[in-house]
Design a protein around this motif. Structure first.
Motif, short mmCIF file in Angstrom:
data_model
loop_
_atom_site.label_atom_id
_atom_site.label_comp_id
_atom_site.label_asym_id
_atom_site.label_seq_id
_atom_site.Cartn_x
_atom_site.Cartn_y
_atom_site.Cartn_z
N GLN A 24 0.68 -1.17 -0.02
CA GLN A 24 -0.03 0.00 -0.03
C GLN A 24 0.73 1.44 -0.01
O GLN A 24 0.75 1.97 0.87
CB GLN A 24 -0.98 0.08 1.11
N GLU A 25 1.84 1.35 -0.82
CA GLU A 25 2.86 2.41 -1.12
C GLU A 25 2.53 3.19 -2.67
O GLU A 25 2.29 2.41 -3.27
CB GLU A 25 4.21 2.03 -0.91
N ALA A 26 2.18 4.27 -2.47
CA ALA A 26 2.05 5.23 -3.74
C ALA A 26 3.27 5.04 -4.64
O ALA A 26 4.38 5.13 -4.11
CB ALA A 26 1.55 6.50 -3.37
N MET A 27 2.94 4.79 -5.95
CA MET A 27 4.11 4.85 -6.80
C MET A 27 4.48 6.26 -7.17
O MET A 27 3.75 6.96 -7.47
CB MET A 27 3.91 3.85 -8.06
N GLU A 28 5.70 6.67 -7.46
CA GLU A 28 6.03 7.99 -7.81
C GLU A 28 5.71 8.18 -9.36
O GLU A 28 5.38 6.88 -9.91
CB GLU A 28 7.69 8.18 -7.48
N ARG A 29 5.72 9.18 -9.62
CA ARG A 29 5.46 9.74 -11.02
C ARG A 29 6.63 9.07 -12.11
O ARG A 29 6.17 8.41 -13.01
CB ARG A 29 5.63 11.02 -11.39
N ASN A 30 7.76 8.97 -11.71
CA ASN A 30 8.75 8.50 -12.66
C ASN A 30 8.59 6.51 -12.88
O ASN A 30 8.84 6.14 -13.80
CB ASN A 30 10.24 8.69 -12.24
#
Length: 156
Positions: A121-127
Motif C-alpha cells: 500500500q505504497e504510492a508509486m512515484e511519477r517516474n
C-alpha cells in the motif's frame, strides 16, 4: 543488464553448438555450471584483493549480530536459491532466445514493482509509473510483433 544479456547470448549460442555434439554432455544446465565455475575462478583474485583486509572484522560483526549458525545457513540457502533461479533462467533463455528472455525479465520486474506497491500500500512515484508504463507497453508491442507472420519476400 548488459552483462546479463551477454551471458544469455553467449550461453544460448554455446549451448546450441555443444548440443549438436552428442559425445559432450553439455546441456543448458551443464553450460551454466561451467560458466559459473569459470566466473568464480576469474573473480576470486579481485575479491581477495578488495575484500580480504576487511573480512575478519565484518565477519565477526555479522556473527555477533546474527549468530554463526544463522549466518552460515542464510549464506548457504541464499547462494543455493540464487544458483537455482539463474540456472532455470539460463535454461529458459537457451530455449526461447536472449531477446524474449530479456523482454520477459523486464516485464517480471515491472510486475514485481506494481504488485509490491499494491501489497504494501505504497504510492508509486511519477517516474516509477512512467517507467512501468513504458516497460509494459514495450512488452506488449514485442509480443504483438513476435506473433506477426514474417513478411513474404517481394518478387520482381
Amino acid at each position: 543488464n548488459a552483462a546479463a544479456a551477454l551471458k544469455g547470448k553467449l550461453g544460448s549460442s554455446v549451448t546450441k553448438s555443444l548440443k549438436s555434439d552428442p559425445t559432450k554432455n553439455m546441456d543448458a544446465a551443464n553450460v551454466y555450471a561451467v560458466m559459473n565455475i569459470i566466473s568464480f575462478c576469474c573473480s576470486v583474485p579481485f575479491v581477495v584483493v578488495q575484500e580480504l583486509p576487511t573480512l575478519p572484522k565484518e565477519w565477526n560483526h555479522a556473527v555477533e549480530t546474527h549468530g554463526f549458525n544463522a549466518l552460515v545457513t542464510n549464506i548457504v540457502v541464499s547462494g543455493f536459491m540464487f544458483y537455482i533461479y539463474n540456472e532455470f533462467a539460463f535454461a529458459f533463455t537457451s530455449h526461447v532466445g536472449a531477446v524474449t528472455s530479456s523482454v520477459l525479465n523486464t516485464a517480471k520486474r515491472v510486475i514485481i514493482i506494481v504488485v509490491s506497491s499494491i501489497v504494501f500500500q505504497e504510492a508509486m512515484e511519477r517516474n516509477t509509473v512512467i517507467g512501468s508504463a513504458i516497460a509494459i507497453g514495450g512488452t506488449f508491442a514485442y509480443s504483438l510483433a513476435s506473433k506477426k507472420a514474417p513478411a513474404k519476400p517481394k518478387t520482381a
